[in-house]
Write an enzyme that holds these catalytic residues in place. Structure first.
Site, PDB file in Angstrom:
ATOM      1  N   ILE A   1       0.832  -1.200   0.000  1.00  0.00           N
ATOM      2  CA  ILE A   1       0.000   0.000   0.000  1.00  0.00           C
ATOM      3  C   ILE A   1       0.871   1.256   0.000  1.00  0.00           C
ATOM      4  O   ILE A   1       1.476   1.612   1.022  1.00  0.00           O
ATOM      5  CB  ILE A   1      -0.950   0.002   1.220  1.00  0.00           C
TER       6      ILE A   1
ATOM      7  N   PHE B   1      -8.470 -15.369 -17.526  1.00  0.00           N
ATOM      8  CA  PHE B   1      -7.970 -15.155 -16.160  1.00  0.00           C
ATOM      9  C   PHE B   1      -8.083 -16.425 -15.332  1.00  0.00           C
ATOM     10  O   PHE B   1      -7.242 -16.725 -14.502  1.00  0.00           O
ATOM     11  CB  PHE B   1      -8.775 -14.051 -15.460  1.00  0.00           C
TER      12      PHE B   1
ATOM     13  N   GLU C   1      -0.748  -1.802 -10.449  1.00  0.00           N
ATOM     14  CA  GLU C   1      -1.858  -1.256 -11.236  1.00  0.00           C
ATOM     15  C   GLU C   1      -2.195  -2.142 -12.431  1.00  0.00           C
ATOM     16  O   GLU C   1      -2.414  -1.671 -13.536  1.00  0.00           O
ATOM     17  CB  GLU C   1      -1.508   0.148 -11.736  1.00  0.00           C
TER      18      GLU C   1
ATOM     19  N   ARG D   1      -4.225   4.064 -13.702  1.00  0.00           N
ATOM     20  CA  ARG D   1      -3.500   3.451 -14.828  1.00  0.00           C
ATOM     21  C   ARG D   1      -3.369   4.437 -15.984  1.00  0.00           C
ATOM     22  O   ARG D   1      -2.349   4.461 -16.678  1.00  0.00           O
ATOM     23  CB  ARG D   1      -4.261   2.213 -15.314  1.00  0.00           C
TER      24      ARG D   1
END
Lengths: 390, 251
Positions: A166, A386, A366, A246
């Site tokens: 973070i 995915f 990101e 992004r």
């Protein structure tokens, strides 16, 4: 010598006068305050507090947000700001990305009127730093399976879980934390003194050394009921924030690439080997020419995406393409620049190895490079890759 | 108080200057900026405005491109932006007449400017305007403050600095000031965009530009630096020391 940006196709001439003035303001600040101090900040592993104050004074935090004392600039201007900041350092741009796109934006878009009035002016001025808690130790590219959960205890919520990687975590006054409430992802505003909340700093990074990276730990963390963001449910919340961040990165990476190109060009022109500057050798010219080619393409990509963001006719896949491409070429440019600098390239006298190490993170955070490929793959084929499930 | 600040847009100090046909090629200048001494004047003007209230009038005489510099001045706090067309201007006395007329037109109580422009380095604007205005003039100031009807300025003297106090209509020409020009911010930039630039001509100001007595024959680049000299070995020590002492004048 003032910085003259590589702009082979005069892309900046397409900016509005206001956007150019904002560019020059940030560019001058980066030249005067950031570049002379960045190596020390990296060695010490700190984000200088003066930079927080200066960003607030310049009024660039939360650049494209309107109202609540936010700047109200265009998305194109936001991109330009990211590019100028990242020419200084990716850690500096990360600070601004997290503050604006990941912490202010969700409050601005999904917060209650009271939340917006309370938090946004102080965040725009830089007085309060925000951070964004989505990624967990075991859930990075797959945030939907996050473990952190919130329970409704009647007069308060109880948060339990942990977030990792973070940016700004330990220096933040507040965190926008995504957690599951009855199995549905919701956003919560956690303040630094809330009981059961801690944000230990992660040490030992070889990348983004002038940026603070932390864990966020919630152990029966008790927060008032009015801290949930009322306006969004599910992954759409965090993904909306990430789209904006992004987008900013797609511009920012070009700043790093330009810094590396400049350094490589200057070095090649002045470094003499075999009685001639190494810039006179075809192999080196080929490298410089390739750098210029990729930067110019990346500039056009970023500018056009900025126009689409401002016009509102963009899709997330457009952002994936630009983030993926521009970070990819910036990292490769940094590596080639390092090569041109020879042994000198490993010293912090030159900015390139710092940019190179930073960009390794930028390639991963990101949305990793590979995940963006899968997003575009899904767009092309209609088949998501995915998961193994259909 | 109406504070007039006279500004000039000049090639940025980092811009490459090329000469063609005996004249500086303005088209080849990559970046134009506010002349650095004018920046000190502007910052001092802003501080004066903050201390006393009033209106800061940024005035320039120059080609169209100079309007951008006025917008930059507005971004840091200039209230009124005045661009005087340089059509028909051929020497510095013309510029002084036009600036003086504009200073009067906007009822200015005090005039601040740089001691000289970074391109021509003429240094005549401040004293010239003061003469035409019949105003007090203090040059090479680093600071101007106003209290109880007086302007207090700091300027260099033989033995350090001196304090000069004047009153009434005054012109102050700035050397390096005590504070750098402030950085703009987004709010200032957005307000500057909305601020109109008032464009006026010598005709509007009622100024008759007489035929000039000054003729500029040619401009030349500074002489190229002589090539460096290289000495290797201890036997050259005496020669090198002598050159450093007598030619380079560094020891």
């Amino acid at each position: 010598m003032a910085y003259e940006a590589l702009d082979f196709y005069d892309v900046d001439s397409l900016l509005t006068e206001e956007e150019r003035m904002v560019r020059d303001m940030v560019r001058d600040w980066v030249d005067e305050e950031v570049i002379p101090n960045i190596e020390i900040a990296c060695r010490d592993g700190v984000f200088p507090d003066e930079w927080r104050v200066a960003l607030g004074e310049m009024g660039v935090l939360g650049a494209p947000l309107k109202g609540y004392d936010c700047p109200g600039l265009s998305y194109t201007a936001y991109g330009v700001i990211c590019r100028e900041l990242e020419r200084g350092d990716s850690g500096l741009r990360s600070f601004a990305s997290v503050q604006g796109s990941l912490a202010m934006y969700p409050i601005w878009d999904f917060g209650s009127e009271e939340q917006k009035n309370y938090y946004l002016p102080k965040m725009a001025s830089g007085e309060w730093i925000g951070c964004f808690g989505l990624t967990e130790p075991d859930y990075g590219s797959n945030p939907g399976d996050m473990i952190t959960k919130a329970e409704d205890m009647g007069d308060h919520y109880l948060l339990n879980g942990a977030k990792m990687w973070i940016t700004n975590g330990s220096i933040a006054e507040l965190a926008v934390v995504w957690a599951k409430l009855d199995g549905v992802i919701r956003g919560f505003i956690v303040e630094k003194n809330d009981p059961g909340f801690s944000a230990p700093e992660m040490k030992g990074k070889h990348s983004l050394k002038a940026s603070v990276t932390s864990e966020l730990v919630f152990q029966d963390c008790k927060i008032p009921k009015d801290r949930m963001l009322p306006g969004v449910k599910g992954l759409r919340g965090p993904f909306s924030c990430l789209n904006n961040a992004r987008y900013g990165i797609s511009w920012g990476a070009l700043g790093s690439a330009q810094a590396c190109f400049d350094s490589a060009k200057d070095y090649a022109m002045s470094r003499i080997q075999f009685n001639h500057p190494i810039a006179s050798y075809q192999l080196v010219q080929n490298k410089l020419s390739w750098m210029l080619r990729e930067i110019t393409k990346g500039q056009l990509l970023a500018y056009h995406l900025g126009q689409k963001k401002d016009a509102g006719n963009w899709i997330p896949e457009h952002i994936s393409l630009a983030k993926m491409n521009n970070v990819d070429i910036a990292l490769e440019i940094a590596r080639v620049a390092r090569d041109i600098h020879g042994a000198n390239g490993i010293l912090d006298e030159y900015p390139i190895m710092r940019h190179m190490a930073n960009l390794e993170s930028v390639k991963t955070y990101e949305g990793t490079h590979d995940i963006h490929n899968l997003i575009i793959g899904r767009h092309i084929t209609g088949i998501q890759a995915f998961t193994r499930e259909a | 108080m109406n504070i007039a600040v006279l500004l000039k847009q000049v090639p940025d100090t980092t811009a490459k200057i090329t000469i063609s046909d005996g004249k500086v090629d303005e088209n080849s200048v990559s970046k134009w900026s506010m002349s650095p001494y004018d920046e000190y004047a502007l910052e001092s003007g802003l501080q004066l405005k903050e201390a006393t209230g009033g209106n800061l009038i940024a005035i320039t005489c120059g080609p169209e491109r100079a309007k951008k510099m006025l917008t930059d001045a507005a971004a840091v706090g200039a209230d009124t932006l005045v661009h005087i067309s340089d059509d028909g201007v051929s020497d510095s006395t013309h510029v002084q007449k036009l600036l003086t007329a504009a200073v009067k037109k906007f009822d200015s109580h005090v005039v601040l400017c740089g001691k000289q422009a970074a391109d021509t380095n003429g240094g005549s604007t401040g004293p010239g305007v003061a003469e035409l205005l019949d105003a007090a003039c203090v040059t090479l100031v680093s600071e101007v403050n106003f209290s109880e009807g007086n302007f207090t300025t700091i300027r260099p003297s033989n033995s350090g600095t001196e304090k000069v106090i004047v009153n009434g209509l005054s012109v102050f020409a700035f050397d390096k000031g005590s504070s750098e020009l402030r950085r703009p911010n987004v709010r200032g930039i957005m307000m500057a965009k909305k601020k109109p630039v008032e464009s006026i001509t010598s005709g509007d100001l009622g100024v008759n530009l007489d035929p000039s007595n000054v003729k500029m024959n040619s401009q030349n680049p500074p002489p190229e630096k002589p090539a460096g000299q290289k000495f290797e070995g201890a036997e050259y020590v005496n020669e090198v020391v002598s050159k450093l002492r007598n030619e380079a004048n560094v020891i």
